[in-house]
Design a protein around this motif. Structure first.
Motif, PDB file in Angstrom:
ATOM      1  N   GLY A 132       0.996  -1.107  -0.218  1.00 48.42           N
ATOM      2  CA  GLY A 132       0.042  -0.194   0.090  1.00 48.42           C
ATOM      3  C   GLY A 132       0.936   1.338   0.106  1.00 48.42           C
ATOM      4  N   ARG A 133       1.857   1.325   0.775  1.00 46.63           N
ATOM      5  CA  ARG A 133       2.758   2.368   0.931  1.00 46.63           C
ATOM      6  C   ARG A 133       3.398   2.696  -0.463  1.00 46.63           C
ATOM      7  N   GLY A 140      -1.664   4.939  -7.087  1.00 44.59           N
ATOM      8  CA  GLY A 140      -3.110   4.074  -6.531  1.00 44.59           C
ATOM      9  C   GLY A 140      -2.747   2.615  -6.892  1.00 44.59           C
ATOM     10  N   GLY A 141      -3.541   1.799  -6.550  1.00 49.68           N
ATOM     11  CA  GLY A 141      -3.735   0.369  -6.828  1.00 49.68           C
ATOM     12  C   GLY A 141      -4.857  -0.117  -6.180  1.00 49.68           C
ATOM     13  N   VAL A 186      -6.062   4.114  -3.329  1.00 55.01           N
ATOM     14  CA  VAL A 186      -5.739   2.512  -3.133  1.00 55.01           C
ATOM     15  C   VAL A 186      -7.047   1.993  -2.660  1.00 55.01           C
ATOM     16  N   ARG A 187      -7.513   1.101  -3.435  1.00 59.88           N
ATOM     17  CA  ARG A 187      -8.776   0.346  -3.177  1.00 59.88           C
ATOM     18  C   ARG A 187      -8.378  -0.910  -2.493  1.00 59.88           C
ATOM     19  N   VAL A 188      -9.178  -1.570  -1.279  1.00 60.25           N
ATOM     20  CA  VAL A 188      -8.717  -2.723  -0.589  1.00 60.25           C
ATOM     21  C   VAL A 188     -10.150  -3.364  -0.148  1.00 60.25           C
ATOM     22  N   ASN A 189     -10.158  -4.604  -1.055  1.00 62.55           N
ATOM     23  CA  ASN A 189     -11.486  -5.581  -0.717  1.00 62.55           C
ATOM     24  C   ASN A 189     -10.859  -7.015  -0.487  1.00 62.55           C
ATOM     25  N   SER A 190     -11.912  -7.869   0.271  1.00 61.55           N
ATOM     26  CA  SER A 190     -11.522  -9.084   0.554  1.00 61.55           C
ATOM     27  C   SER A 190     -12.427  -9.938  -0.297  1.00 61.55           C
TER      28      SER A 190
END
Ligand code: NAD
Length: 258
Positions: A132-133, A140-141, A186-190
């Motif tokens: 993430g950093r 982004g990512g 930065v998108r974060v999903n599970s």
């Protein structure tokens, strides 16, 4: 651009932890089929190298193998540096490595508890924050974490309190990072898979005898396959999922519906 084109990952670079086999191998294959260059990250370098070779031959993409113990901070940092240097950047990752310790709570040692939490939850903190950093500093990512339906239910008949707690933690960590990074690209999903036919289930002396019981409880009457998790991960990795962050995708053939 049509939706199928938007879902392609041409030009993107990513890595998959626990990518040597099972669910990680399937998602790494799918990412490469969708056009991305990929790093297969695993503690088992020999299998990771075989998998990388197979996927490269199948897809024509650049696929490298990187040895990394995801519970060791310096390993994860070195792995992300290697991926960025060798692939030329990092657009997405799938933090997927995990183990399951089946032990009743009253006989579980603290060492077993810590091992399960370390491999399944602390490693996701390390992978997500270190990747993430880089993403925050480079436009982004997308980060995908493997949780489990065990984050939502208590599986029976096998006891696995540490596993269940670790996976519930993965979902709340996912949501926390998604909120912290929402305005910064930065998108974060599970994903929360139900029972999937992999070495974790099919080759486990403890779990394999239980498959008939699980299937009897399952609305679809069967395990899922690793390939049945590919499409959701390709979607989450790419730009078509631009407004999707902080979400958990249960893919379990309706196992947790009742
Ligand atoms: P698997 O055992 O087939 O593969 C796991 C991979 O992770 C292996 O290649 C292993 O070498 C690697 N790994 C383990 N510890 C590691 C470490 N410390 N550092 C780096 N790599 C490590 O398992 P799978 O079924 O493909 O599971 C993948 C993920 O999906 C896990 O997080 C698991 O908890 C989760 N999951 C699996 C199921 C299922 O039924 N199989 C269901 C829900 C969630």
């Amino acid at each position: 651009m049509g939706i199928i084109e938007k879902m392609r990952l041409d030009g993107k670079k990513g890595f998959v932890t626990g990518g040597a086999r099972g669910i990680g191998k399937a998602t790494a294959t799918a990412f490469a089929e969708a056009g991305a260059d990929i790093a297969i990250v695993d503690i088992d370098l020999e299998t990771a190298e075989q998998t990388a070779k197979e996927i490269a031959e199948l897809t024509g993409r650049k696929v490298i193998a990187v040895k990394c113990d995801v519970t060791v901070e310096s390993d994860v940092q070195a792995m992300v540096d290697t991926v960025v240097n060798e692939l030329g950047g990092l657009d997405f990752c799938h933090a997927n490595a995990g183990i399951c310790i089946n032990e009743a709570a009253e006989t579980m040692t603290y060492e077993q508890w810590l091992r399960n939490i370390n491999v399944n939850l602390n490693s996701v903190f390390l992978t997500d924050t270190i990747a993430g950093r880089y993403m925050l500093a480079h436009g982004g990512g997308s980060i995908i974490n493997t949780a489990s339906m065990s984050a939502h239910i208590v599986n029976v008949p096998q006891p696995q309190c540490a596993y269940n707690a670790s996976k519930a933690g993965v979902i709340q960590l996912t949501k926390s990072l998604a909120v912290e990074w929402a305005k910064r690209g930065v998108r974060v999903n599970s994903i929360s898979p139900g029972y999937i036919g992999t070495d974790l289930t099919l080759s486990s002396e403890t779990l394999k005898p239980l498959i008939a019981q699980w299937n009897a409880m399952a609305p679809m009457g069967r395990l899922g396959t690793p390939e049945e998790l590919q499409a959701v991960c390709v979607y989450l990795a790419g730009d078509a999922a631009g407004f999707t962050t902080g979400s958990d995708f249960i893919v379990d053939g309706a196992f947790t519906c009742f």
